[in-house]
Design an enzyme around this catalytic site. Sequence first.
Site, PDB file in Angstrom:
ATOM      1  N   LEU A 161       8.523   1.145  -7.775  1.00  0.00           N
ATOM      2  CA  LEU A 161       7.324   1.864  -7.395  1.00  0.00           C
ATOM      3  C   LEU A 161       6.220   0.831  -6.917  1.00  0.00           C
ATOM      4  O   LEU A 161       6.046  -0.035  -7.877  1.00  0.00           O
ATOM      5  CB  LEU A 161       6.861   2.806  -8.439  1.00  0.00           C
ATOM      6  CG  LEU A 161       5.482   3.590  -8.215  1.00  0.00           C
ATOM      7  CD1 LEU A 161       5.659   4.431  -6.876  1.00  0.00           C
ATOM      8  CD2 LEU A 161       5.071   4.197  -9.439  1.00  0.00           C
ATOM      9  N   ASP A 162       6.140   0.912  -5.713  1.00  0.00           N
ATOM     10  CA  ASP A 162       4.754   0.123  -5.174  1.00  0.00           C
ATOM     11  C   ASP A 162       5.266  -1.240  -5.082  1.00  0.00           C
ATOM     12  O   ASP A 162       4.134  -2.304  -5.247  1.00  0.00           O
ATOM     13  CB  ASP A 162       3.521   0.576  -5.761  1.00  0.00           C
ATOM     14  CG  ASP A 162       2.970   1.648  -5.442  1.00  0.00           C
ATOM     15  OD1 ASP A 162       3.186   2.276  -4.242  1.00  0.00           O
ATOM     16  OD2 ASP A 162       2.371   2.240  -6.349  1.00  0.00           O
TER      17      ASP A 162
END
Length: 282
Positions: A225-226
């Site tokens: 994530l990210d």
Amino acid sequence: MSAAHLVLALSCPDRPGIVHAVSGVLAEHGGNITESQQFGDPSTGLFFMRVQVETQAPRAEVEEAMAALAHKFDMTFRLDDVGRPQRTLIMASKEGHCLSDLLFRQRSQRLPIDPVAVVANHPDLEPIAAFYGVPFHHVPVTRETKDEAEAELLRMVRDLDVELVVLARYMQILSDRLCTELAGNVINIHHSFLPSFKGARPYAQAHNRGVKLIGATAHYVTADLDEGPIIEQDVERVTHTDDVAEMVARGQDVERRVLARAVRWHAEHRVLVDGRRTVVFS
């Protein structure tokens, strides 16, 4: 027959003779190189190259010759027409600043995308899509319907021949399976405070901590994530006189700029993935 203007982007293990070999193939097909950039990364041992070339030869012939060369050099490459708009699906939630900016730039500033659909998990932004004449699809997402919603997204990607998915402040986490299936073709934008100020109202959290810089990061989406390979970043200075509303406005402005640059560079085949990083030819 008018000359074709092609763009070639490639990567392969670095070794002597790559530039000579690529230039030779293009010359054999009457190619006139109009732009050329290359980079060898000593940390990964990979070589990256982007070339624009004008040629009278059919694109299929050039592609066939490059495929033979790719086998010899263990090369990955893409050949496309310069300036061809990429078929793009834009995903959003309730915040419309990135969506409206991309559609405005596509219409008025020659952003090389062809927005074939807007998909949102809320209906709020349908008027923006309608204003620009782009089909709008409301696909709600809950914990119970997430798998069904992602299956619908994949159906649209396939049915519409989508080449690029842009998460224009789409406030949902894509599953690992979806990230893997669309790897290298999904761009996300978020504020650059991470890993600080996670969750709701990050600008309010940042204001409470007295930050002096706000910014944005555009990156490829991965299962981490990210943490996908970064394409572009930018920052803007703020002071103690700026309230939360002003920080949000400035943050949205920098998000728009960063996302537009990342989308443009991807569509122009200027971005090549180098492990966890990217090589971006300006």
